[in-house]
Scaffold this active site. Structure first.
Site, PDB file in Angstrom:
ATOM      1  N   GLU A   1       0.997  -1.044  -0.006  1.00 52.37           N
ATOM      2  CA  GLU A   1       0.357   0.055   0.033  1.00 52.37           C
ATOM      3  C   GLU A   1       0.697   1.195  -0.177  1.00 52.37           C
ATOM      4  O   GLU A   1       1.802   1.273   1.060  1.00 52.37           O
ATOM      5  CB  GLU A   1      -0.918  -0.283   1.453  1.00 52.37           C
ATOM      6  CG  GLU A   1      -1.914  -0.703   1.466  1.00 52.37           C
ATOM      7  CD  GLU A   1      -2.917  -1.188   0.619  1.00 52.37           C
ATOM      8  OE1 GLU A   1      -3.219   0.007  -0.295  1.00 52.37           O
ATOM      9  OE2 GLU A   1      -4.050  -1.876   0.769  1.00 52.37           O
TER      10      GLU A   1
ATOM     11  N   CYS B   1      -2.465   8.905   3.199  1.00 54.08           N
ATOM     12  CA  CYS B   1      -2.381   8.417   1.672  1.00 54.08           C
ATOM     13  C   CYS B   1      -3.514   8.452   0.946  1.00 54.08           C
ATOM     14  O   CYS B   1      -2.883   8.865  -0.570  1.00 54.08           O
ATOM     15  CB  CYS B   1      -1.718   6.605   1.770  1.00 54.08           C
ATOM     16  SG  CYS B   1      -3.337   5.792   2.786  1.00 54.08           S
TER      17      CYS B   1
END
Ligand code: NAD
Length: 475
Positions: A249, A283
Site C-alpha cells: 500500500e 495516503c
C-alpha cells in the site's frame, strides 16, 4: 491491579508499559518538541527471536476455529475501547494529530471498529463447480507468519489493517512500526496483548534498517507494507529471494474533479476534509483539485472560507482539528513544494507563510491557485496541509490530467448528478473513486492501489484472502 502491572487504561500506565528509559532513543511530541519517552531499540537478533516465537505459537493459533479467533479479536477490540482515551492521548502527543476532528479519537475508534469487522467477515469454502463433471471448492488456509511494516501518519489504524485480518486467518504477526511513531504502536499492541495468546502479535521498534532486515528475512510467509513508493520498491527487491508474498500500500497523488453542475458552497467542507484530513498526511487524501473555469473562483472562495474556520494547534487542546506535521523532514517537503509553486507565479490564496518562531512543525493550512500540473506541488505527493487548485475548460482534459501521474491510489468526482459522476469515475485510474467525498474508507470495502500505488487489497473478505493460502479441492 497489582503494583507491578501498569494500568493500560491510563496514559501513565501505557507509557510505563512501553517505554525504555535507557535505550538512548527518545520519541518527541512534534507540536512542542517535548520528550514523550524512551523507545526500545530492537536488533536483528531480536527479530530472529521474534520470528522463532511467532513460528512456535502459530500452529496452535491456526488450530483454533474461526469462531475462537473472532472471539479473541472482539476481546482485543473491547480492550482497545477500555484504553481508548489513553491511546488517543499518546497518539496525539506522538503523531501530533488533535484529539478531535477526524484525528486521534477517530483513529482509536477505527482500530476497534476494524478489529470487530475483521472478526465478523464470513470466510467459507467457495463451491466453484458442482455439476455432472464433479465438484470443486476453494478454501482459505493460514499462511504462517506475517511480517508487517508501517508508516507514521495513521500508525495505529494502519497497524490494525495489517494485524486484524492476519490474526483472523490463523497467522501470527511480527510488526515493525515507523521510527517516527513507535510508542503509539507498542501501546496498541500492549493493550491487545492483554487478551491475545502470548506470541501471536509482536511489535519490534527500530528504523528502516530493521525494516529491511524484516522484509528480507526468510522466516516470513507474507509481508504487508504501507509506506512510500520508493521503500515499496526496495521491499519488492528484498522479498524476491524468498519469494515472499507481498501486499504493498504505497503513496498517492489523488485528484479530485469538480463537475460544472456542482454547488461550491455545498461541497466546500467535503473538499476541505478530503484534502486536509490528518492535516493532509493521509495516503488517500485529495492532493490535486481540478475545477471548471465556470466555478473556479467560487470554489476557491468557498474553500478559503472553510479553511479559515479550522483551528490548527497542539493536539491535546480540545478546540483544534488540525495539527503539526509529524516530522521535520515532512515539514521541509511541504515548505519546498509551496515555495516551488510561489516562485512559478502561482497565487497563494491562504497560508504559505509558516511562523518560524513557533515551536513544533506547524505549517499553516495553504491553498494555492493558478498552478501548472508540471509544478512540483502538483506533480509530487505533498503529504501535508497544502492543496493546489487547477482550472480546466474541457472535462476530457481534466480526466487525462488526473490520470497523468504514475500513482493511482484514490480519486474523486463532485457533482449532484450521480450518473454523470459515475461515468467520469469509470475513466479514472485509481484503486478507489469516491463521489462527493474523498478518502472515506469502510472496513467492508476493499482498498488498494492502482499503478505505482501498489497492489493487493486490504479490508473486507478480500483482505482476509490476501493473508491466506488458497487451496482448491476437486472430486
Ligand atoms: P516510508 O516508506 O519512509 O517508511 C515506511 C516504513 O518503512 C517505516 O516503518 C520505515 O522504517 C520502513 N522502511 C524504511 N526503509 C525500509 C527498507 N529499505 N526496507 C523495509 N522497510 C523500510 O513511508 P512513510 O514516510 O512512513 O509514510 C508516508 C508514505 O506512505 C506516503 O507516501 C503515503 O502516501 C504512504 N502511505 C500509503 C498508504 C496506503 O494505504 N496506500 C497509507 C499510509 C501512507
Amino acid at each position: 491491579m497489582n503494583a507491578q502491572t501498569p494500568d493500560l487504561t491510563t496514559y501513565q500506565g501505557l507509557l510505563e508499559a512501553v517505554t525504555d528509559a535507557h535505550s538512548g532513543w527518545e520519541s518527541k511530541d512534534p507540536a512542542t518538541g517535548e520528550v514523550i519517552g524512551g523507545v526500545p531499540q530492537r536488533s536483528v537478533g531480536d527479530l530472529d527471536a521474534a520470528v522463532v516465537r511467532a513460528r512456535e505459537v502459530q500452529p496452535a493459533w491456526a488450530a483454533k476455529t474461526h469462531e475462537e479467533r473472532s472471539a479473541a479479536l472482539n476481546a482485543a477490540a473491547d480492550a482497545i475501547e477500555a484504553s481508548a482515551e489513553a491511546l488517543a492521548e499518546l497518539l496525539s502527543r506522538e503523531q501530533g494529530k488533535p484529539l478531535n476532528g477526524p484525528n486521534a479519537r477517530f483513529e482509536v475508534g477505527g482500530c476497534a471498529a476494524w478489529t470487530r469487522a475483521n472478526a465478523a467477515f464470513p470466510i467459507e469454502p467457495e463451491t466453484l463447480v458442482d455439476d455432472d463433471s464433479g465438484t470443486a471448492q476453494l478454501e482459505w488456509m493460514p499462511l504462517g507468519v506475517v511480517g508487517a511494516v508501517g508508516p507514521w501518519n495513521w500508525p495505529m489504524l494502519i497497524s490494525i489493517w495489517q494485524i486484524a485480518p492476519s490474526l483472523r486467518m490463523g497467522n501470527t504477526v511480527v510488526l515493525k512500526p515507523s521510527e517516527h511513531t513507535p510508542l503509539s504502536v507498542l501501546a496498541l499492541a500492549a493493550v491487545m496483548n492483554q487478551v491475545l495468546p502470548e506470541g501471536v502479535l509482536q511489535v519490534l521498534t527500530g528504523d528502516g534498517e530493521l525494516g529491511a532486515a524484516l522484509t528480507s528475512h526468510e522466516g516470513f510467509d507474507k509481508i504487508t507494507f504501507t509506506g512510500s513508493v520508493s521503500t515499496g520498491q526496495a521491499i519488492m527487491r528484498a522479498a524476491a529471494d524468498n519469494l515472499t508474498r507481498l501486499t504493498l500500500e504505497l503513496g498517492g497523488n489523488d485528484a479530485g474533479i469538480v463537475l460544472d453542475d456542482a454547488d461550491p458552497a455545498a461541497i466546500a467542507e467535503g473538499l476541505f476534509w478530503g484534502a486536509f484530513i490528518n492535516t493532509g498526511q493521509t495516503c488517500a487524501a485529495m492532493k490535486r483539485l481540478y475545477v471548471p473555469d465556470s466555478l473556479y473562483d467560487q470554489v476557491c472562495e468557498a474553500l478559503v472560507d472553510i479553511a479559515r474556520q479550522m483551528p490548527m494547534g497542539v493536539g491535546l487542546e480540545e478546540q483544534n482539528v488540525l495539527g503539526p506535521l509529524q516530522n521535520r523532514s515532512q515539514y521541509e517537503i511541504v515548505a519546498r513544494l509551496v515555495e516551488a509553486a510561489r516562485s512559478s507565479g502561482a497565487r497563494i490564496l491562504l497560508g504559505g507563510d509558516p511562523d518560524e518562531s513557533q515551536a513544533g512543525n506547524f505549517y499553516p493550512t495553504t491553498l494555492v491557485a493558478d498552478v501548472d500540473d508540471e509544478n512540483p506541488l502538483v506533480a509530487e505527493e505533498q503529504f501535508g496541509p497544502a492543496l493546489p487548485i487547477m482550472r480546466y475548460s474541457d472535462l476530457d482534459d481534466a480526466v487525462a490530467r488526473a490520470n497523468g501521474v504514475e500513482v493511482g491510489l484514490g480519486a474523486s468526482v463532485w457533482s449532484p448528478n450521480i450518473d454523470r459522476a459515475r461515468e467520469v469515475a469509470s475513466r479514472l485510474q485509481a484503486g478507489t473513486v469516491w463521489i462527493n467525498k474523498h478518502g472515506a474508507i469502510d472496513p467492508r470495502v476493499p482498498f488498494g492501489g492502482a499503478k505505482s500505488s501498489g497492489f493487493g487489497l486490504e479490508f473486507g473478505v478480500e483482505g482476509l484472502k490476501a493473508v491466506a493460502q488458497p487451496r482448491a479441492i476437486s472430486w
